[in-house]
Design a protein around this motif. Sequence first.
Motif, PDB file in Angstrom:
ATOM      1  N   ALA A   1      -2.238   3.748   5.669  1.00 49.67           N
ATOM      2  CA  ALA A   1      -2.960   4.276   4.516  1.00 49.67           C
ATOM      3  C   ALA A   1      -2.153   4.155   3.232  1.00 49.67           C
ATOM      4  O   ALA A   1      -2.703   4.145   2.136  1.00 49.67           O
ATOM      5  CB  ALA A   1      -3.312   5.741   4.762  1.00 49.67           C
ATOM      6  N   THR A   2      -0.825   4.084   3.354  1.00 55.49           N
ATOM      7  CA  THR A   2       0.044   3.943   2.179  1.00 55.49           C
ATOM      8  C   THR A   2       1.019   2.795   2.443  1.00 55.49           C
ATOM      9  O   THR A   2       1.171   2.345   3.580  1.00 55.49           O
ATOM     10  CB  THR A   2       0.887   5.216   1.953  1.00 55.49           C
ATOM     11  OG1 THR A   2       1.794   5.357   3.065  1.00 55.49           O
ATOM     12  CG2 THR A   2       0.030   6.463   1.842  1.00 55.49           C
ATOM     13  N   ARG A   3       1.704   2.372   1.372  1.00 54.05           N
ATOM     14  CA  ARG A   3       2.711   1.319   1.551  1.00 54.05           C
ATOM     15  C   ARG A   3       3.783   1.778   2.546  1.00 54.05           C
ATOM     16  O   ARG A   3       4.212   1.019   3.409  1.00 54.05           O
ATOM     17  CB  ARG A   3       3.342   0.955   0.204  1.00 54.05           C
ATOM     18  CG  ARG A   3       4.338  -0.195   0.292  1.00 54.05           C
ATOM     19  CD  ARG A   3       5.052  -0.389  -1.041  1.00 54.05           C
ATOM     20  NE  ARG A   3       5.957  -1.520  -1.027  1.00 54.05           N
ATOM     21  CZ  ARG A   3       7.180  -1.505  -0.492  1.00 54.05           C
ATOM     22  NH1 ARG A   3       7.636  -0.412   0.107  1.00 54.05           N
ATOM     23  NH2 ARG A   3       7.934  -2.596  -0.533  1.00 54.05           N
TER      24      ARG A   3
ATOM     25  N   SER B   1       2.582   1.374   5.943  1.00 50.34           N
ATOM     26  CA  SER B   1       2.510  -0.046   6.298  1.00 50.34           C
ATOM     27  C   SER B   1       3.896  -0.572   6.681  1.00 50.34           C
ATOM     28  O   SER B   1       4.041  -1.307   7.661  1.00 50.34           O
ATOM     29  CB  SER B   1       1.943  -0.864   5.130  1.00 50.34           C
ATOM     30  OG  SER B   1       0.587  -0.537   4.911  1.00 50.34           O
TER      31      SER B   1
ATOM     32  N   ALA C   1      -1.072  -4.970   2.794  1.00 48.82           N
ATOM     33  CA  ALA C   1      -2.216  -4.193   3.275  1.00 48.82           C
ATOM     34  C   ALA C   1      -2.919  -3.405   2.171  1.00 48.82           C
ATOM     35  O   ALA C   1      -3.815  -2.619   2.451  1.00 48.82           O
ATOM     36  CB  ALA C   1      -1.774  -3.245   4.390  1.00 48.82           C
ATOM     37  N   GLY C   2      -2.528  -3.625   0.912  1.00 50.01           N
ATOM     38  CA  GLY C   2      -3.145  -2.864  -0.175  1.00 50.01           C
ATOM     39  C   GLY C   2      -4.536  -3.386  -0.538  1.00 50.01           C
ATOM     40  O   GLY C   2      -4.906  -4.502  -0.172  1.00 50.01           O
TER      41      GLY C   2
ATOM     42  N   LYS D   1      -5.807  -7.282  -2.439  1.00 49.77           N
ATOM     43  CA  LYS D   1      -5.076  -7.949  -3.521  1.00 49.77           C
ATOM     44  C   LYS D   1      -4.321  -9.187  -3.029  1.00 49.77           C
ATOM     45  O   LYS D   1      -4.261 -10.206  -3.720  1.00 49.77           O
ATOM     46  CB  LYS D   1      -4.101  -6.941  -4.138  1.00 49.77           C
ATOM     47  CG  LYS D   1      -3.231  -7.507  -5.222  1.00 49.77           C
ATOM     48  CD  LYS D   1      -2.675  -6.431  -6.115  1.00 49.77           C
ATOM     49  CE  LYS D   1      -1.571  -5.617  -5.505  1.00 49.77           C
ATOM     50  NZ  LYS D   1      -1.005  -4.644  -6.463  1.00 49.77           N
TER      51      LYS D   1
ATOM     52  N   ALA E   1       3.845  -8.421  -1.081  1.00 51.42           N
ATOM     53  CA  ALA E   1       3.067  -9.654  -1.255  1.00 51.42           C
ATOM     54  C   ALA E   1       2.645  -9.803  -2.708  1.00 51.42           C
ATOM     55  O   ALA E   1       2.534 -10.921  -3.228  1.00 51.42           O
ATOM     56  CB  ALA E   1       1.831  -9.621  -0.354  1.00 51.42           C
TER      57      ALA E   1
ATOM     58  N   LYS F   1       5.429  -7.351 -10.231  1.00 56.86           N
ATOM     59  CA  LYS F   1       4.315  -7.117  -9.306  1.00 56.86           C
ATOM     60  C   LYS F   1       2.985  -7.388  -9.996  1.00 56.86           C
ATOM     61  O   LYS F   1       2.767  -6.964 -11.129  1.00 56.86           O
ATOM     62  CB  LYS F   1       4.365  -5.674  -8.804  1.00 56.86           C
ATOM     63  CG  LYS F   1       3.405  -5.401  -7.671  1.00 56.86           C
ATOM     64  CD  LYS F   1       3.668  -4.060  -7.047  1.00 56.86           C
ATOM     65  CE  LYS F   1       3.355  -2.943  -8.011  1.00 56.86           C
ATOM     66  NZ  LYS F   1       3.392  -1.630  -7.368  1.00 56.86           N
TER      67      LYS F   1
HETATM   68  O1  C5P Z   1      -0.376  -0.809  -4.520  1.00 57.97           O
HETATM   69  P1  C5P Z   1       0.911  -1.481  -4.822  1.00 57.97           P
HETATM   70  O2  C5P Z   1       0.758  -2.666  -5.735  1.00 57.97           O
HETATM   71  O3  C5P Z   1       2.011  -0.571  -5.245  1.00 57.97           O
HETATM   72  O4  C5P Z   1       1.383  -2.083  -3.419  1.00 57.97           O
HETATM   73  C1  C5P Z   1       2.613  -2.752  -3.284  1.00 57.97           C
HETATM   74  C2  C5P Z   1       2.532  -3.672  -2.084  1.00 57.97           C
HETATM   75  O5  C5P Z   1       2.364  -2.884  -0.902  1.00 57.97           O
HETATM   76  C3  C5P Z   1       1.356  -4.636  -2.155  1.00 57.97           C
HETATM   77  O6  C5P Z   1       1.816  -5.931  -1.758  1.00 57.97           O
HETATM   78  C4  C5P Z   1       0.359  -4.046  -1.186  1.00 57.97           C
HETATM   79  O7  C5P Z   1      -0.447  -5.027  -0.533  1.00 57.97           O
HETATM   80  C5  C5P Z   1       1.239  -3.339  -0.172  1.00 57.97           C
HETATM   81  N1  C5P Z   1       0.559  -2.182   0.448  1.00 57.97           N
HETATM   82  C6  C5P Z   1       0.497  -2.087   1.849  1.00 57.97           C
HETATM   83  N2  C5P Z   1      -0.157  -1.027   2.428  1.00 57.97           N
HETATM   84  C7  C5P Z   1      -0.734  -0.068   1.673  1.00 57.97           C
HETATM   85  C8  C5P Z   1      -0.667  -0.141   0.251  1.00 57.97           C
HETATM   86  C9  C5P Z   1       0.003  -1.198  -0.328  1.00 57.97           C
HETATM   87  O8  C5P Z   1       1.009  -2.972   2.563  1.00 57.97           O
HETATM   88  N3  C5P Z   1      -1.375   0.925   2.286  1.00 57.97           N
END
Ligand code: C5P
Length: 261
Positions: A84-86, A89, A10-11, A22, A109, A215
């Motif tokens: 809003a954050t990992r 999620s 979800a990032g 991404k 992912a 990553k």
């Molecule tokens: O931003 P970052 O690379 O640290 O994110 C790690 C993983 O978490 C990525 O696969 C990203 O899609 C996911 N993520 C998420 N929800 C968010 C932020 C990041 O699922 N709000």
Amino acid sequence: VRVAVIVTAAGSGTRLGREMPKALVPLDGVPVVTHALRGVLAAGVVDEVVVTIPAHSEQDFADAVALVGTDAPVPPLRCVTGGATRQASVAAGLAALGADVDVVLVHDAARALTPPEVVARVVEAVRAGAPCVIPVVPVTDSVVDVSAGVRPVDRGALRVVQTPQGFDRAVLDRAHRHAEERAADEATAATDDASLCAALGLPVAVVEGHPDGAKITTSRDLAVARMVVRDRRSQHPARPPEPPAPPVTLPEASVGPGGPR
Ligand code: C5P
């Protein structure tokens, strides 16, 4: 023992300099999340998959999932809207898991090329009784701590933490419930799940990760991943024909291939 994986996708693609999420950025013509799902499913140890996706991207992710195809039977897979954050999620993914799941893997992912053997190692360690398992790789650079002056750190004692991280389901549920108030804000949210378990005083076990499990964050990481894909293809040229895609469950009010539901 029933094993589920939450694939966090979800990032945003901001640090990659992309408009699109991404996880949807193409890597060798196939979305990043599709590569990640292929790697996880190829381990043959997962019974259920939940993918956390950005809001309003249901159809794009259904298309990415449709490209997965594997040589093994494909488990049920659903997409849920992330937070809003990992950490938020992952909490959303946990809430969507079946009641009968015993072991949960959480996998980024963005770690598109994690080899299946890493996934298998993590599951094996949880099944052997470890409540929380992380794959790690050694640190190859010299490292300094700059929090107060410049202090060299013994890199031999350090490891880089990867995913998938594996958990006893009840333990991960408890860790997320305990840290719930941290989830909404990037400044307080956890960047991985094992740290939430460690905060509860639970032991964290390590297994060997893999350099390909790095990553993808920057465009340079994407270029390196592209080289890894090409290198793998040159070693194993012919992929067998791909079987039908797994069935996908989209979040409520999403649009499927047949139009609005
Ligand atoms: O931003 P970052 O690379 O640290 O994110 C790690 C993983 O978490 C990525 O696969 C990203 O899609 C996911 N993520 C998420 N929800 C968010 C932020 C990041 O699922 N709000």
